[in-house]
Motif scaffolding. Structure first.
Motif, short mmCIF file in Angstrom:
data_model
loop_
_atom_site.label_atom_id
_atom_site.label_comp_id
_atom_site.label_asym_id
_atom_site.label_seq_id
_atom_site.Cartn_x
_atom_site.Cartn_y
_atom_site.Cartn_z
N GLU A 193 83.04 5.90 15.26
CA GLU A 193 81.57 6.59 14.37
C GLU A 193 80.58 6.52 16.55
O GLU A 193 80.06 7.53 15.83
N CYS A 194 80.92 5.60 17.32
CA CYS A 194 80.04 5.62 18.28
C CYS A 194 80.04 6.88 19.27
O CYS A 194 79.52 7.54 18.61
N ASP A 195 81.90 7.22 19.01
CA ASP A 195 81.63 8.34 19.70
C ASP A 195 82.09 9.91 19.04
O ASP A 195 81.15 10.99 19.57
N ARG A 196 81.80 10.05 17.82
CA ARG A 196 80.62 10.75 16.49
C ARG A 196 79.50 11.46 16.97
O ARG A 196 78.58 12.16 17.20
N ALA A 197 78.67 10.14 17.38
CA ALA A 197 77.05 9.95 16.87
C ALA A 197 76.83 10.25 18.76
O ALA A 197 75.71 11.45 18.74
N PHE A 198 77.56 10.48 20.15
CA PHE A 198 77.13 10.03 20.88
C PHE A 198 77.68 11.77 21.48
O PHE A 198 76.66 12.10 21.88
N THR A 199 78.56 12.56 20.70
CA THR A 199 79.02 14.06 19.92
C THR A 199 77.27 14.62 19.53
O THR A 199 77.21 16.41 20.35
N ILE A 200 76.84 13.86 18.50
CA ILE A 200 75.71 14.16 18.03
C ILE A 200 74.62 15.20 18.48
O ILE A 200 73.62 15.27 19.29
N LEU A 251 69.81 10.66 12.33
CA LEU A 251 69.46 9.61 12.38
C LEU A 251 70.00 8.16 11.54
O LEU A 251 70.21 7.14 12.05
N SER A 252 69.51 8.96 10.35
CA SER A 252 69.65 8.17 9.37
C SER A 252 71.18 7.65 9.06
O SER A 252 71.71 6.79 8.49
N SER A 253 72.01 8.86 8.99
CA SER A 253 72.80 8.94 8.18
C SER A 253 73.75 8.39 9.08
O SER A 253 74.94 7.69 9.60
N LEU A 254 73.42 8.46 10.36
CA LEU A 254 74.28 7.87 12.24
C LEU A 254 74.65 6.61 11.90
O LEU A 254 75.32 5.85 12.30
N ARG A 255 73.01 6.04 11.68
CA ARG A 255 73.08 4.60 11.65
C ARG A 255 73.56 3.72 10.17
O ARG A 255 74.47 2.99 10.64
N SER A 256 73.69 5.09 8.69
CA SER A 256 74.35 4.72 8.03
C SER A 256 75.53 4.04 7.99
O SER A 256 76.54 3.58 7.87
N ARG A 257 76.86 5.42 8.41
CA ARG A 257 77.83 5.62 9.29
C ARG A 257 78.36 4.59 9.91
O ARG A 257 79.42 3.77 10.01
N LEU A 258 77.12 4.13 10.99
CA LEU A 258 77.59 2.60 11.86
C LEU A 258 77.44 1.45 11.52
O LEU A 258 78.62 0.85 11.32
N THR A 259 77.17 1.42 10.72
CA THR A 259 76.58 -0.01 9.27
C THR A 259 77.75 -0.17 9.03
O THR A 259 78.59 -1.55 8.72
N ARG A 260 78.46 1.09 8.20
CA ARG A 260 79.63 1.04 7.52
C ARG A 260 80.55 0.82 8.27
O ARG A 260 81.65 0.54 7.67
N ALA A 261 81.02 0.88 9.51
CA ALA A 261 82.07 0.93 10.29
C ALA A 261 82.30 -0.35 10.29
O ALA A 261 83.11 -1.62 10.74
N LYS A 262 80.98 -0.55 11.25
CA LYS A 262 81.15 -2.15 11.27
C LYS A 262 81.37 -3.07 9.99
O LYS A 262 82.02 -3.96 10.53
N ASN A 263 81.12 -2.69 8.85
CA ASN A 263 81.28 -3.71 7.83
C ASN A 263 82.70 -3.38 7.41
O ASN A 263 83.19 -4.81 6.50
N SER A 264 83.02 -3.19 7.54
CA SER A 264 84.59 -2.56 7.80
C SER A 264 86.09 -3.56 7.83
O SER A 264 86.85 -3.98 8.24
N GLY A 265 84.67 -4.17 9.28
CA GLY A 265 85.55 -5.03 10.22
C GLY A 265 86.73 -4.29 11.17
O GLY A 265 87.74 -5.17 12.08
N ASP A 266 86.79 -2.76 11.62
CA ASP A 266 87.62 -2.26 11.77
C ASP A 266 87.64 -1.47 13.05
O ASP A 266 86.79 -0.87 13.16
N PRO A 267 87.87 -2.36 14.59
CA PRO A 267 87.32 -2.24 15.87
C PRO A 267 87.71 -0.34 15.94
O PRO A 267 86.68 0.15 16.19
N THR A 268 88.52 0.33 15.11
CA THR A 268 88.26 1.66 15.50
C THR A 268 87.61 2.66 15.01
O THR A 268 87.64 3.83 15.34
N LYS A 269 87.35 2.18 13.83
CA LYS A 269 86.82 3.06 13.15
C LYS A 269 85.06 2.82 13.76
O LYS A 269 83.88 3.91 13.72
#
Length: 73
Positions: free
Chosen positions: A35-42, A13-31
């Protein structure tokens, strides 16, 4: 999946939260969507946490941002 097979760890869960934060900080909606799709798969494999809505909201916000970009808004 049954309730007894929940295997999502705090580390997962911590890893998924970190990955989401990094994706949000990138400002790229596709990222963010990726990451959200990856999390939902997990979540499907290991169980859905109580705060699953965090990824759902992020994905919907990113989809809206993409729609705005594609329409020139």
């Amino acid at each position: 999946m049954t309730c007894s097979t929940y295997s999502l760890t705090k580390r997962d869960l911590s890893s998924l939260r970190s990955r989401l934060t990094r994706a949000k900080n990138s400002g790229d909606p596709t990222k963010i969507i990726a990451e959200c799709d990856r999390a939902f798969t997990i979540f499907e494999e290991k169980g859905t946490p109580d705060n699953w809505h965090t990824w759902n909201i992020a994905r919907e916000d990113a989809r809206f941002a993409l729609a705005c970009q594609n329409n020139g808004w």
